[in-house]
Motif scaffolding. Structure first.
Motif, PDB file in Angstrom:
ATOM      1  N   GLU A  25      22.012  28.268   3.046  1.00 38.36           N
ATOM      2  CA  GLU A  25      23.051  26.675   2.301  1.00 38.36           C
ATOM      3  C   GLU A  25      22.931  26.524   1.036  1.00 38.36           C
ATOM      4  O   GLU A  25      23.701  25.549   0.670  1.00 38.36           O
ATOM      5  CB  GLU A  25      22.795  25.683   3.508  1.00 38.36           C
ATOM      6  CG  GLU A  25      23.415  25.761   4.782  1.00 38.36           C
ATOM      7  CD  GLU A  25      23.721  25.032   5.693  1.00 38.36           C
ATOM      8  OE1 GLU A  25      21.791  24.243   5.826  1.00 38.36           O
ATOM      9  OE2 GLU A  25      23.979  24.238   6.540  1.00 38.36           O
ATOM     10  N   PHE A  52      27.238  29.193   3.845  1.00 37.26           N
ATOM     11  CA  PHE A  52      26.047  30.069   3.516  1.00 37.26           C
ATOM     12  C   PHE A  52      26.195  31.092   2.273  1.00 37.26           C
ATOM     13  O   PHE A  52      27.549  32.155   2.020  1.00 37.26           O
ATOM     14  CB  PHE A  52      25.804  31.414   4.655  1.00 37.26           C
ATOM     15  CG  PHE A  52      24.920  30.499   5.205  1.00 37.26           C
ATOM     16  CD1 PHE A  52      24.256  31.509   7.160  1.00 37.26           C
ATOM     17  CD2 PHE A  52      25.148  29.273   6.152  1.00 37.26           C
ATOM     18  CE1 PHE A  52      23.754  30.648   8.068  1.00 37.26           C
ATOM     19  CE2 PHE A  52      24.115  28.761   7.443  1.00 37.26           C
ATOM     20  CZ  PHE A  52      23.864  29.590   7.961  1.00 37.26           C
ATOM     21  N   THR A  95      27.409  22.955   8.849  1.00 39.31           N
ATOM     22  CA  THR A  95      27.334  23.572   7.990  1.00 39.31           C
ATOM     23  C   THR A  95      27.914  24.089   6.915  1.00 39.31           C
ATOM     24  O   THR A  95      29.274  23.884   7.281  1.00 39.31           O
ATOM     25  CB  THR A  95      26.850  24.862   8.994  1.00 39.31           C
ATOM     26  OG1 THR A  95      27.535  25.321   9.299  1.00 39.31           O
ATOM     27  CG2 THR A  95      25.217  24.481  10.032  1.00 39.31           C
ATOM     28  N   ARG A 106      26.807  32.538  10.739  1.00 35.76           N
ATOM     29  CA  ARG A 106      26.410  30.585   9.617  1.00 35.76           C
ATOM     30  C   ARG A 106      27.053  30.352  11.101  1.00 35.76           C
ATOM     31  O   ARG A 106      27.043  29.556  12.034  1.00 35.76           O
ATOM     32  CB  ARG A 106      27.339  30.358   8.916  1.00 35.76           C
ATOM     33  CG  ARG A 106      27.726  29.272   8.941  1.00 35.76           C
ATOM     34  CD  ARG A 106      27.952  28.605   7.543  1.00 35.76           C
ATOM     35  NE  ARG A 106      29.576  28.509   7.521  1.00 35.76           N
ATOM     36  CZ  ARG A 106      30.525  27.670   6.789  1.00 35.76           C
ATOM     37  NH1 ARG A 106      29.648  26.624   6.633  1.00 35.76           N
ATOM     38  NH2 ARG A 106      31.664  27.680   6.668  1.00 35.76           N
ATOM     39  N   GLY A 131      27.753  24.073  -0.888  1.00 42.55           N
ATOM     40  CA  GLY A 131      26.546  23.322  -0.512  1.00 42.55           C
ATOM     41  C   GLY A 131      26.537  23.102  -2.005  1.00 42.55           C
ATOM     42  O   GLY A 131      25.785  22.026  -2.244  1.00 42.55           O
ATOM     43  N   ASN A 138      19.268  27.212   9.053  1.00 40.98           N
ATOM     44  CA  ASN A 138      20.367  26.126   7.995  1.00 40.98           C
ATOM     45  C   ASN A 138      19.263  25.090   8.391  1.00 40.98           C
ATOM     46  O   ASN A 138      18.049  25.016   8.776  1.00 40.98           O
ATOM     47  CB  ASN A 138      20.901  25.439  10.059  1.00 40.98           C
ATOM     48  CG  ASN A 138      20.192  24.976  10.997  1.00 40.98           C
ATOM     49  OD1 ASN A 138      20.023  25.592  11.407  1.00 40.98           O
ATOM     50  ND2 ASN A 138      20.829  23.586  11.314  1.00 40.98           N
TER      51      ASN A 138
END
Lengths: 204, 444
Positions: free
Chosen positions: B313, B325, B322, B398, B414, B238
């Motif tokens: 990420e 991914f 988080t 994740r 992200g 992460n």
């Protein structure tokens, strides 16, 4: 409070509370202020449409463009006033202060209002109506309803089907295709439904 | 965090993990609450179970699953409750009732799960009374005045060279000098013996990273077996700040995939990190993805390459959450070794908000705080299961990392920091609404 300073004084909070007819508690207003500062990236004192669209959950909403028209360029006071439409606190104040709202609504509301079971803040109805009334002439026509339905359903219903649906339900409710609805009509039609338009403000 | 991080991933465990997190998403109707009713999470879990069982039985076409699970959790999190079990006849009031959609929009304005991931959470100010405030002032003097600088006049006046050793900038400067003194000759002069050269360069980079860590008084605890240099493996972690890379590099020389930066960071990327085999990408270039994917594949095949480190990420997140991914690291067909990193907030907030501060400012902030304390867990290597698609695999990893590091999961990509969400998400909502209208239309 034109420019966003990082501190809210007690006077500011009370002023904002007055403006939104006490729809939010003081803690909620402080919380909303932090949120406003977070969204207002360049600290200009108002949130632009682009900054609203940077919230992905808002940007994927089918009605985001319509709401943006109402939201673009609001300063903090107006921002809280807009959100007060979604306040869970039932406003028993029927008094409407005309100068606080940028929306147009007819003056005879003072008389019509007590006739209906108004469970929601008056602003709630105005927001709902404004989403439909795109050209802000106080009337919602067949085309307005069609255009909102188009936004909500996209390409998953054909245009013909949409027109058919709207014509059918309008006739059933006693309207013609060329009739136009005003705010009081909306309140009457939707007044008896279980409308849930409440958003809770998280207090940090 | 008392769940065993391991191989068993029954769907119930997934659902249990969800219940540990604060529910961050609005449903179509209604009030947003801080803690959701538990049944919502179990519903989510069971929906996922249902999907997976269907997929396993071949009930759903795999390609439609792929597009369906492009954002595996979005539909569940944005579940509509307006579709009632028994469709009733459509009235005008139903058609005009857009309140669920409006509520969702307003809810998103008031609080949304994506922006939360990038909020810097500064610790509560503790220096607010008459006893603590002078102590805090003393601390400021020590941090900024003694630990940080290494100005020569300070040295001369103290006439104590040892004090320079304990000054962070001094340490850093000394480190750079030693590093370059050793690196440049090795890099340019030792031409013939590549293997030796590589080895020495690797050691030097590790040393330089240790110097960096020392310059922030880093206290890093590593748990788990150290990474080994084998082919067919990739490490994922992460991402909170660029210092994640330095912290991991201190222990093992990784080859990392990084965004090309301007300035002195870019210079270092070009000269030094090339030697450990780093791969560059550019977020804004669209064709870049295939090029990078090819490079990654080649790297993992190579026997002598440094282990590859990827931050799936794709962006820095604030170490409380988080984001989703990216599947690139998970479709290589090799072992994926998860690494979980958690910083201790009490000492410093290590989140690098790249929109708010440059890396230099961020480093300066770290160097003027007391310490950087963090935990690094090297978790068990994972392999893709038969019948599992890369996105599910990414979600499973994740899950492991989030549980270990105590982070909450968020179903957003992200990259939404830089780009707008795909119109597919809006279309999905439109589809749900359209279907409900059509269904009710048929009821007479």
């Amino acid at each position: 409070m034109g420019n966003t300073s990082s501190m809210l004084t007690q006077y500011d909070i009370e002023e904002v509370q007055e403006h939104c007819n006490h729809a939010f508690s003081q803690q909620e207003i402080v919380s909303l202020y932090h949120r406003f500062c977070q969204l207002d990236r360049n600290s200009s004192g108002f949130i632009t449409g682009d900054e609203f669209l940077s919230v992905p959950e808002f940007a994927v909403n089918p009605l985001s463009q319509r709401l943006l028209r109402m939201l673009d360029g609001l300063n903090f006071k107006e921002f809280v006033a807009f959100l007060s439409a979604f306040s869970p606190r039932i406003s028993l104040q029927q008094k409407i202060e005309c100068d606080h709202y940028v929306f147009i609504f007819p003056i005879f509301f003072f008389f019509i209002l007590p006739l209906f079971a108004v469970e929601h803040h008056i602003l709630f109805w105005v927001v709902l109506f404004k989403v439909y009334d795109f050209n802000s002439n106080g009337k919602v026509t067949f085309d307005d309803i069609l255009s909102v339905l188009r936004d909500l359903t996209g390409s998953f219903i054909s245009e013909q089907q949409r027109q058919e649906v709207i014509t059918r339900v309008l006739e059933e409710a006693g309207y013609r295709r060329d009739s136009s609805l005003v705010l009081s009509d909306f309140m009457r039609i939707l007044g008896s439904s279980q409308l849930k338009m409440e958003v809770e403000v998280p207090i940090d | 965090m008392n769940q065993r991080v391991g191989t068993d991933s029954s769907p119930l465990r997934f659902a249990a993990c969800e219940s540990a997190s604060i529910p961050l998403f609005a449903t179509f109707i209604g009030a947003r609450r801080r803690a959701p009713p538990a049944r919502t999470h179990r519903q989510i879990g069971s929906q996922l179970v249902g999907r997976r069982i269907l997929a396993a039985m071949g009930g759903l076409d795999s390609s439609s699953m792929e597009t369906d699970l492009d954002r595996p959790n979005i539909e569940e999190y944005l579940t509509t409750e307006t579709i009632r079990e028994v469709p009733k006849k459509l009235h005008l009031s139903d058609l005009l009732d857009i309140s669920p959609t409006l509520t969702e929009a307003a809810g998103a304005i008031v609080d949304d799960s994506f922006t939360r991931c990038f909020k810097s959470n500064s610790p509560e100010p503790w220096n607010w009374n008459i006893y603590l405030f002078p102590l805090w002032c003393l601390g400021v003097v020590v941090r900024y005045g003694i630990l940080f600088p290494a100005s020569f006049s300070w040295l001369v006046s103290l006439s104590n060279l040892i004090s320079c050793m304990f000054c962070r900038v001094g340490v850093l400067a000394l480190g750079w000098i030693v590093f370059f003194a050793a690196f440049l000759p090795v890099h340019f002069l030792i031409r013939g013996h590549d293997k030796w050269r590589r080895k020495i360069e690797r050691k030097l980079v590790e040393m330089m990273c240790s110097v960096f860590v020392a310059s922030w008084t880093g206290v890093i605890k590593y748990h788990g077996p150290r990474p080994s240099r084998r082919p067919q493996q990739v490490f994922v972690a992460n991402h909170t700040s660029m210092i994640d890379f330095i912290i991991l590099e201190q222990m093992t020389a990784f080859a990392v995939i990084m965004q090309k930066h301007p300035g002195w960071v870019g210079f270092i990327q070009k000269t030094i990190l090339e030697s450990v085999g780093c791969i560059w990408f550019n977020r804004t270039e669209s064709k870049d993805r295939e090029v990078v994917a090819t490079k990654i594949r080649e790297h993992t095949q190579g026997v002598d390459n440094n282990p590859l480190l990827i931050f799936p990420e794709g962006t820095c997140v604030n170490n409380h959450y988080t984001v989703m991914f990216k599947k690139g690291a998970f479709e290589l067909g090799c072992a994926v070794c998860p690494v979980a990193i958690k910083y201790n907030k009490i000492f410093v907030d290590a989140f690098w908000n790249s929109k708010k501060q440059s890396f230099t400012t961020h480093l300066a902030q770290l160097m003027t705080s007391w310490a950087v304390v963090c935990d690094v867990w090297y978790l068990e290597p994972q392999y893709i299961r038969p019948g599992e698609i890369p996105i599910e695999f990414a979600e499973r990893v994740r899950d492991m990392i989030s549980v270990r590091a105590g982070l909450k999961k968020v179903p957003w990509d992200g990259y939404l920091k830089y780009f707008r969400p795909s119109p597919k998400l809006t279309e999905r909502k439109q589809q749900i609404f359209a279907e409900s209208v059509l269904k009710r239309l048929e009821e007479k």
